[in-house]
Design an enzyme around this catalytic site. Sequence first.
Site, PDB file in Angstrom:
ATOM      1  CD  GLU A 266     -10.769  13.650  22.584  1.00  0.00           C
ATOM      2  OE1 GLU A 266     -10.720  14.651  21.651  1.00  0.00           O
ATOM      3  OE2 GLU A 266      -9.565  13.310  23.290  1.00  0.00           O
TER       4      GLU A 266
ATOM      5  CE  LYS B 219      -8.087  12.429  20.161  1.00  0.00           C
ATOM      6  NZ  LYS B 219      -7.123  13.360  19.692  1.00  0.00           N
TER       7      LYS B 219
HETATM    8  P1  13P Z   1      -3.518  13.170  23.855  1.00  0.00           P
HETATM    9  O1  13P Z   1      -3.097  11.998  22.928  1.00  0.00           O
HETATM   10  O2  13P Z   1      -2.221  13.820  24.484  1.00  0.00           O
HETATM   11  O3  13P Z   1      -4.319  12.541  24.939  1.00  0.00           O
HETATM   12  O4  13P Z   1      -4.352  14.218  22.982  1.00  0.00           O
HETATM   13  C1  13P Z   1      -5.331  13.924  22.271  1.00  0.00           C
HETATM   14  C2  13P Z   1      -6.134  14.783  22.092  1.00  0.00           C
HETATM   15  O5  13P Z   1      -6.639  15.534  21.005  1.00  0.00           O
HETATM   16  C3  13P Z   1      -7.090  15.100  23.482  1.00  0.00           C
HETATM   17  O6  13P Z   1      -8.283  15.843  23.081  1.00  0.00           O
END
Ligand code: 13P
Length: 341
Positions: A177, A219
């Site tokens: 991510e 992600k």
């Molecule tokens: P959000 O969808 O609130 O951005 O959170 C996702 C997430 O896991 C961020 O690391």
Amino acid sequence: MKTENLESVARKLVAPGKGILAADESSGTIEKRLKSINVPSTEENRRAYREVLFTTKGAGEFISGVILFDETIRQKTRDGRTFVEALEGQGIIPGIKVDKGAKAMANFPGEKITEGLDELRERLAEYRQLGARFAKWRAVIAIGDKIPTRTCIAGNAEALARYAALCQDEDIVPIVEPEVLMDGTHTIERHFEVTEQTLETVFHALYEHRVVLEGMLLKPNMVLSGKECPQQASVQEVAEATVRCMKHVVPAAVPGLVFLSGGQSDQQATEHLNAMNQLPDLPWQLSFSYGRALQAPVLKAWKGDAANVSAAQQAFHHRAMCNSKARFGKYTEEMEAAKAA
Ligand code: 13P
């Protein structure tokens, strides 16, 4: 390394019609969320709140996996089942956040570097034993005056790649991510440019570290106008810019992209996902791994009161259902009214 299991778990996480619930808020973040509904962040309140989410009947129809926090993976339901057992009972795969947070980067004002590589192999082995089959590591890239720098992007990409390689070695699917934040006055064009550069750097690092693309998930953020940008892009523009950006730099070998919501409203996040899934020629599954966009209505309905559990679970079920429809490009605004009925 045998990768059949990694590939099969990664594919299950992005099975058609399903997506991920991010419920891995660290101590500081969950405190903020609970404070917003005037509930003190005690261990019991955090547990009770997560129990609302994880025991929602029928959630497994729309939710493939749940990302847990270190405290949460060790907690139990009131009737004594571990959360891992409760999730598995719903056909939901348990996952775990393993980074130790984004910290101020030395010499780079306004930029952050994510920590957590020390003893990561040992921690992954323990989480695997506790039942985690996938993991998450979040890097944060901010847009502003002269930032992001190449150094910040490269440092975070290298850490993401080392994390992903270790995960696969411990038979855990890494969710990679790199979040380019939507905070700021920047245009959607600038968000596109920074997201493209970040992902290009991340996939280069993943390649250098021999990460198996079929056994991981990305992600990413969606490509959006900055939150304070006066000119806000339309839903269609966001969907097209995001998919175009991903096509430039995300290999088709990656089974799925599970978008974060990043501060969009719950309905916006669903609309954007829906519009992307209506576009032609998508080489990957386009799904969700939402935190705020799945939980905001649940928190509001629950308010820390046991009498509201059923209303809160209905809110969660509804939001998950809307996002499931968006996985097929079949979400409509009328579905929002169905919740009120
Ligand atoms: P959000 O969808 O609130 O951005 O959170 C996702 C997430 O896991 C961020 O690391």
